[in-house]
Motif scaffolding. Structure first.
Motif, PDB file in Angstrom:
ATOM      1  N   ARG A  98       1.015  -1.254   0.041  1.00  0.00           N
ATOM      2  CA  ARG A  98      -0.037  -0.018   0.013  1.00  0.00           C
ATOM      3  C   ARG A  98       0.850   1.219  -0.068  1.00  0.00           C
ATOM      4  NH1 ARG A  98      -3.345  -2.867   3.780  1.00  0.00           N
ATOM      5  NH2 ARG A  98      -2.562  -1.679   5.315  1.00  0.00           N
ATOM      6  N   ARG A 130       9.627   5.808  10.573  1.00  0.00           N
ATOM      7  CA  ARG A 130       9.625   4.483  10.783  1.00  0.00           C
ATOM      8  C   ARG A 130      10.881   3.938  10.554  1.00  0.00           C
ATOM      9  NH1 ARG A 130       5.092   0.109  10.393  1.00  0.00           N
ATOM     10  NH2 ARG A 130       6.415  -1.694   9.604  1.00  0.00           N
ATOM     11  N   HIS A 148       0.700  -9.987  15.722  1.00  0.00           N
ATOM     12  CA  HIS A 148       1.530  -8.574  15.699  1.00  0.00           C
ATOM     13  C   HIS A 148       2.826  -8.302  16.844  1.00  0.00           C
ATOM     14  CE1 HIS A 148      -1.095  -5.936  13.239  1.00  0.00           C
ATOM     15  NE2 HIS A 148      -0.815  -6.926  12.631  1.00  0.00           N
ATOM     16  N   LEU A 190       5.481 -10.738  16.007  1.00  0.00           N
ATOM     17  CA  LEU A 190       6.170 -10.242  14.910  1.00  0.00           C
ATOM     18  C   LEU A 190       7.229  -9.110  15.464  1.00  0.00           C
ATOM     19  CD1 LEU A 190       4.070  -9.954  11.419  1.00  0.00           C
ATOM     20  CD2 LEU A 190       6.151 -11.257  11.991  1.00  0.00           C
ATOM     21  N   ASP A 247      12.089  -4.097   6.942  1.00  0.00           N
ATOM     22  CA  ASP A 247      11.323  -3.048   7.184  1.00  0.00           C
ATOM     23  C   ASP A 247      11.191  -2.304   5.707  1.00  0.00           C
ATOM     24  OD1 ASP A 247       9.114  -2.609   8.841  1.00  0.00           O
ATOM     25  OD2 ASP A 247       9.722  -0.262   8.954  1.00  0.00           O
ATOM     26  N   TYR A 278       9.388  -5.161   3.186  1.00  0.00           N
ATOM     27  CA  TYR A 278       7.891  -5.325   3.546  1.00  0.00           C
ATOM     28  C   TYR A 278       6.983  -4.193   3.725  1.00  0.00           C
ATOM     29  CZ  TYR A 278       8.762 -10.543   4.470  1.00  0.00           C
ATOM     30  OH  TYR A 278       9.152 -11.845   4.201  1.00  0.00           O
ATOM     31  N   PHE A 279       7.640  -3.295   4.541  1.00  0.00           N
ATOM     32  CA  PHE A 279       6.704  -1.741   4.848  1.00  0.00           C
ATOM     33  C   PHE A 279       7.016  -0.744   3.723  1.00  0.00           C
ATOM     34  CE2 PHE A 279       5.843   2.114   6.426  1.00  0.00           C
ATOM     35  CZ  PHE A 279       4.635   1.930   6.844  1.00  0.00           C
ATOM     36  N   TRP A 329      -2.514 -19.223  11.160  1.00  0.00           N
ATOM     37  CA  TRP A 329      -2.627 -17.792  10.793  1.00  0.00           C
ATOM     38  C   TRP A 329      -2.779 -17.443   9.267  1.00  0.00           C
ATOM     39  CZ3 TRP A 329       1.531 -14.668   8.662  1.00  0.00           C
ATOM     40  CH2 TRP A 329       2.598 -15.213   8.750  1.00  0.00           C
ATOM     41  N   MET A 365       3.283 -11.775   5.028  1.00  0.00           N
ATOM     42  CA  MET A 365       4.115 -10.992   5.851  1.00  0.00           C
ATOM     43  C   MET A 365       4.123  -9.677   5.501  1.00  0.00           C
ATOM     44  SD  MET A 365       6.351 -12.418   7.864  1.00  0.00           S
ATOM     45  CE  MET A 365       6.991 -13.567   8.645  1.00  0.00           C
ATOM     46  N   GLU A 386       1.441  -8.045   4.206  1.00  0.00           N
ATOM     47  CA  GLU A 386       0.136  -7.405   4.743  1.00  0.00           C
ATOM     48  C   GLU A 386       0.425  -7.031   6.158  1.00  0.00           C
ATOM     49  OE1 GLU A 386      -2.924 -10.238   4.312  1.00  0.00           O
ATOM     50  OE2 GLU A 386      -2.863 -10.012   1.882  1.00  0.00           O
ATOM     51  N   GLN A 387       1.116  -8.199   6.836  1.00  0.00           N
ATOM     52  CA  GLN A 387       1.256  -8.034   8.208  1.00  0.00           C
ATOM     53  C   GLN A 387       2.143  -6.824   8.722  1.00  0.00           C
ATOM     54  OE1 GLN A 387      -0.083  -9.596  10.886  1.00  0.00           O
ATOM     55  NE2 GLN A 387      -1.389 -10.986   9.250  1.00  0.00           N
ATOM     56  N   PHE A 388       3.178  -6.457   7.787  1.00  0.00           N
ATOM     57  CA  PHE A 388       4.008  -5.519   8.028  1.00  0.00           C
ATOM     58  C   PHE A 388       3.527  -3.993   7.548  1.00  0.00           C
ATOM     59  CE2 PHE A 388       7.363  -8.254   9.397  1.00  0.00           C
ATOM     60  CZ  PHE A 388       8.183  -7.612   9.945  1.00  0.00           C
TER      61      PHE A 388
END
Lengths: 194, 208
Positions: A6, A45, A129, A132, A148, A151-152, A193, B52, B54-56
């Motif tokens: 996103r 972040r 969460h 993680l 990070d 993934y982020f 999960w 992963m 999505e989770q992050f």
């Protein structure tokens, strides 16, 4: 088909950022404020994965954006603007870490998982969460940063290597080991999960 | 060369996270998709990678950190904001009677008495009414360090708490600090945890 995270969708286009940095070079404060507002959340972040003291995070963030303001003309455009800015933040964060190692007892990232009251009242995704975050806390700062950024922030491994000034194979290896650690730390089996 | 020892499966395993986030170039993507079509293990790993991501995306360590900080503040044994003088005095006495600081006690008692009565009026702006918020530059914390504390230790303590130096060292080797009012309880707790700090107390709280 592979999906983009996103954050990738929310990111301004390269052309827009390039226009902003050109205005920053001409000392346009309004353009710099726009740039700050784009990068502040992402840098906060990212830097938080490297240094844990909140005041240090703020200090690194401010120092990074000061370098952007002071040396904007040195951005050559050979890499993406985000790569250039993240690389500055990475170097600043490393220097901050050298001056102020993380407090030994700081468990802010390593959020306690097991001493909470029974799981009856907790949603499953909250446990995930927590797990993680705890697993992230057990990784080294460089491994956390690679995880990070991937993934982020949705960055590719070449861009991460440029930011962290290391070979691309190092990024891949760090990610590989970090993923193993993360998966091992998750509660139950993956089927639980998925 | 690395290609001699790395199989397509090794490469796929390494690249899966960036496939999941759409960050591979066309060549890498087609190689990986060819491998995925024949490797059930990598297909299952890919669904984990997507999960992963999505989770992050939903993971917000800053919220957890903020909560951990607030909870530490709530659960701190001493909440030093605006305590009654008697309570503050009792704690001063407790600190001063510790063997490690006994040698400093006389000077500290004298200084604390001086500080409690005089410093707030010295450090607060003259125009400040009792009910008004303290001006940003006024001291709101007194701190004393161990005699062996170095400049590095002192600077470290100030940096770690976001404190700025308003005055000092005084003849009793105390420093007057300003910390943002919102962060004062946390700053005091941190200072008290610091081995180099022998005393850390709010001062405008004593005066009110």
């Amino acid at each position: 088909m592979a999906r983009r995270p996103r954050t990738g969708d929310a990111r301004p286009s390269g052309g827009h950022e390039r226009e902003l940095i050109e205005r920053v070079i001409r000392r346009d404060m309004a353009a710099f404020e726009k740039l700050y507002r784009i990068y502040q959340p992402r840098l906060t972040r990212f830097v938080s994965t490297l240094v844990q003291r909140p005041q240090l995070v703020e200090e690194v963030l401010d120092d990074t954006m000061m370098v952007v303001w002071d040396t904007a003309e040195s951005f050559r455009g050979t890499s993406k603007l985000s790569t250039w800015i993240f690389a500055i933040a990475y170097r600043k964060a490393l220097r901050a870490r050298a001056r102020w190692p993380d407090p030994v007892e700081d468990d802010s990232l390593n959020t306690r998982v097991s001493d909470e009251p029974g799981p009856d009242h907790q949603l499953r995704h909250n446990r995930l969460h927590d797990a993680l975050l705890a697993a992230m806390g057990s990784l080294s700062a460089d491994h956390r940063a690679v995880v990070d950024l991937t993934y982020f922030h949705g960055l590719g491994y070449r861009e991460i290597a440029e930011i962290m000034e290391c070979p691309v194979d190092t990024v891949k290896t760090r990610m590989f080991h970090a993923r193993r650690r993360l998966k091992a730390a998750l509660p139950g089996s993956f089927e639980d999960w998925m | 060369m690395e290609d001699r020892i790395r199989t397509p499966h090794d490469e796929a395993e390494e690249l899966l996270p960036w496939y999941a986030t759409g960050q591979l170039d066309a060549d890498e993507r087609s190689r990986l998709e060819a491998h995925l079509s024949e490797c059930a293990d990598c297909r299952s790993q890919l669904s984990i990678e997507r999960r992963m991501v999505e989770q992050f995306q939903a993971l917000t360590p800053e919220v957890n950190e903020g909560w951990a900080r607030l909870r530490r503040r709530i659960e701190a044994p001493v909440a030093p904001r605006r305590r009654p003088i008697a309570e503050a005095a009792a704690e001063f006495w407790h600190i001063l009677t510790r063997p490690a600081v006994a040698a400093l006690a006389t000077a500290q008692v004298a200084f604390v008495a001086f500080a409690a009565t005089t410093l707030p009026s010295m450090t607060a702006p003259a125009y400040q009414a009792l009910s008004s918020a303290p001006a940003p530059s006024s001291a709101n914390v007194i701190v004393m360090f161990r005699p062996e504390a170095t400049e590095f230790d002192i600077r470290g303590a100030l940096n770690a708490t976001g404190a700025s130096l308003v005055g000092g060292p005084t003849p009793a080797n105390a420093y007057l600090l300003h910390v943002p009012e919102k962060a004062r309880a946390t700053a005091l707790a941190k200072l008290r945890d610091d081995d180099e700090v022998t005393l850390a107390e709010p001062i405008d709280g004593v005066a009110s």
